[in-house]
Design a protein around this motif. Structure first.
Motif, PDB file in Angstrom:
ATOM      1  N   TYR A  39     -20.727  10.329  29.986  1.00  0.00           N
ATOM      2  CA  TYR A  39     -20.542   9.607  28.723  1.00  0.00           C
ATOM      3  C   TYR A  39     -21.199   8.224  28.739  1.00  0.00           C
ATOM      4  O   TYR A  39     -22.009   7.898  27.864  1.00  0.00           O
ATOM      5  N   ILE A  40     -20.882   7.404  29.716  1.00  0.00           N
ATOM      6  CA  ILE A  40     -21.427   6.036  29.776  1.00  0.00           C
ATOM      7  C   ILE A  40     -22.921   6.082  30.025  1.00  0.00           C
ATOM      8  O   ILE A  40     -23.681   5.306  29.434  1.00  0.00           O
ATOM      9  N   ARG A  41     -23.383   7.007  30.850  1.00  0.00           N
ATOM     10  CA  ARG A  41     -24.819   7.132  31.103  1.00  0.00           C
ATOM     11  C   ARG A  41     -25.562   7.432  29.796  1.00  0.00           C
ATOM     12  O   ARG A  41     -26.645   6.922  29.553  1.00  0.00           O
ATOM     13  N   GLY A  42     -24.972   8.242  28.940  1.00  0.00           N
ATOM     14  CA  GLY A  42     -25.579   8.551  27.655  1.00  0.00           C
ATOM     15  C   GLY A  42     -25.727   7.326  26.780  1.00  0.00           C
ATOM     16  O   GLY A  42     -26.721   7.166  26.069  1.00  0.00           O
ATOM     17  N   ILE A  43     -24.749   6.432  26.861  1.00  0.00           N
ATOM     18  CA  ILE A  43     -24.800   5.193  26.072  1.00  0.00           C
ATOM     19  C   ILE A  43     -25.847   4.248  26.641  1.00  0.00           C
ATOM     20  O   ILE A  43     -26.701   3.741  25.921  1.00  0.00           O
ATOM     21  N   THR A  44     -25.791   4.017  27.945  1.00  0.00           N
ATOM     22  CA  THR A  44     -26.685   3.030  28.546  1.00  0.00           C
ATOM     23  C   THR A  44     -28.134   3.489  28.603  1.00  0.00           C
ATOM     24  O   THR A  44     -29.039   2.661  28.645  1.00  0.00           O
ATOM     25  N   SER A  45     -28.355   4.794  28.558  1.00  0.00           N
ATOM     26  CA  SER A  45     -29.736   5.299  28.583  1.00  0.00           C
ATOM     27  C   SER A  45     -30.368   5.324  27.198  1.00  0.00           C
ATOM     28  O   SER A  45     -31.566   5.534  27.074  1.00  0.00           O
ATOM     29  N   GLY A  46     -29.556   5.153  26.159  1.00  0.00           N
ATOM     30  CA  GLY A  46     -30.080   5.152  24.807  1.00  0.00           C
ATOM     31  C   GLY A  46     -29.953   6.484  24.100  1.00  0.00           C
ATOM     32  O   GLY A  46     -30.409   6.631  22.973  1.00  0.00           O
ATOM     33  N   ALA A  47     -29.334   7.439  24.744  1.00  0.00           N
ATOM     34  CA  ALA A  47     -29.182   8.757  24.132  1.00  0.00           C
ATOM     35  C   ALA A  47     -28.086   8.774  23.071  1.00  0.00           C
ATOM     36  O   ALA A  47     -28.106   9.602  22.167  1.00  0.00           O
ATOM     37  N   ALA A  48     -27.117   7.866  23.183  1.00  0.00           N
ATOM     38  CA  ALA A  48     -25.981   7.852  22.256  1.00  0.00           C
ATOM     39  C   ALA A  48     -25.455   6.432  22.113  1.00  0.00           C
ATOM     40  O   ALA A  48     -25.794   5.555  22.901  1.00  0.00           O
ATOM     41  N   LEU A  49     -24.623   6.247  21.112  1.00  0.00           N
ATOM     42  CA  LEU A  49     -23.890   4.991  20.931  1.00  0.00           C
ATOM     43  C   LEU A  49     -22.416   5.325  20.802  1.00  0.00           C
ATOM     44  O   LEU A  49     -22.063   6.364  20.230  1.00  0.00           O
ATOM     45  N   PRO A  50     -21.543   4.438  21.276  1.00  0.00           N
ATOM     46  CA  PRO A  50     -20.116   4.705  21.103  1.00  0.00           C
ATOM     47  C   PRO A  50     -19.689   4.431  19.665  1.00  0.00           C
ATOM     48  O   PRO A  50     -20.293   3.598  18.981  1.00  0.00           O
ATOM     49  N   SER A  51     -18.668   5.140  19.224  1.00  0.00           N
ATOM     50  CA  SER A  51     -18.078   4.804  17.925  1.00  0.00           C
ATOM     51  C   SER A  51     -17.417   3.437  18.071  1.00  0.00           C
ATOM     52  O   SER A  51     -17.228   2.930  19.181  1.00  0.00           O
ATOM     53  N   LEU A  52     -17.041   2.851  16.965  1.00  0.00           N
ATOM     54  CA  LEU A  52     -16.376   1.552  17.017  1.00  0.00           C
ATOM     55  C   LEU A  52     -15.085   1.640  17.814  1.00  0.00           C
ATOM     56  O   LEU A  52     -14.792   0.785  18.656  1.00  0.00           O
ATOM     57  N   ARG A  53     -14.311   2.702  17.585  1.00  0.00           N
ATOM     58  CA  ARG A  53     -13.060   2.903  18.328  1.00  0.00           C
ATOM     59  C   ARG A  53     -13.338   2.999  19.827  1.00  0.00           C
ATOM     60  O   ARG A  53     -12.656   2.377  20.642  1.00  0.00           O
ATOM     61  N   GLU A  54     -14.370   3.748  20.194  1.00  0.00           N
ATOM     62  CA  GLU A  54     -14.696   3.894  21.615  1.00  0.00           C
ATOM     63  C   GLU A  54     -15.246   2.596  22.201  1.00  0.00           C
ATOM     64  O   GLU A  54     -15.006   2.284  23.360  1.00  0.00           O
ATOM     65  N   LEU A  55     -15.975   1.823  21.392  1.00  0.00           N
ATOM     66  CA  LEU A  55     -16.463   0.533  21.878  1.00  0.00           C
ATOM     67  C   LEU A  55     -15.286  -0.377  22.210  1.00  0.00           C
ATOM     68  O   LEU A  55     -15.286  -1.051  23.237  1.00  0.00           O
ATOM     69  N   PHE A  56     -14.246  -0.360  21.367  1.00  0.00           N
ATOM     70  CA  PHE A  56     -13.042  -1.150  21.667  1.00  0.00           C
ATOM     71  C   PHE A  56     -12.354  -0.632  22.927  1.00  0.00           C
ATOM     72  O   PHE A  56     -11.837  -1.417  23.726  1.00  0.00           O
ATOM     73  N   ASN A  57     -12.332   0.678  23.125  1.00  0.00           N
ATOM     74  CA  ASN A  57     -11.764   1.247  24.351  1.00  0.00           C
ATOM     75  C   ASN A  57     -12.563   0.806  25.575  1.00  0.00           C
ATOM     76  O   ASN A  57     -11.985   0.497  26.624  1.00  0.00           O
TER      77      ASN A  57
END
Length: 107
Positions: A39-57
């Motif tokens: 999950y985090i690798r997907g965000i940091t690699s640019g493949a995905a972004l977290p939802s606002l709720r997940e960003l707060f988590n």
């Protein structure tokens, strides 16, 4: 780079910086957030972004407030950023003095 892309890049890089400071792997952090191991690798690699709720988590997991998370987003050389940093160093009594002075300026 437009503002939207700058914000996206900032979020990805900030998560990486804070995760590294916490000395936790992307895989472990993902699992501890209740997500798949990548999950985090997907965000940091640019493949995905977290939802606002997940960003707060993510912020809660990294033990930072939203204001702390986004603190470095402003231009570090701007006067506002410099003043914000100086204000953060003041005690409550001195902050009250600054507040009174600002009230006086606005009149």
């Amino acid at each position: 780079m437009d503002d939207t892309q700058r914000y996206i890049t900032y979020v990805r890089e900030r998560i990486t910086d804070l995760r590294t400071q916490k000395d936790v792997s992307e895989h472990r952090m993902s699992l501890e957030l209740g997500k798949s191991g990548s999950y985090i690798r997907g965000i940091t690699s640019g493949a995905a972004l977290p939802s606002l709720r997940e960003l707060f988590n993510i912020m809660a997991y990294l033990e930072v407030s939203p204001s702390e998370f986004f603190d470095g987003l402003d231009d570090p050389d701007s006067l506002r950023t410099a003043l914000r940093g100086r204000l953060m160093e003041l005690n409550d009594e001195d902050l009250q003095k600054v507040s009174s002075f600002l009230d006086w300026i606005r009149k």
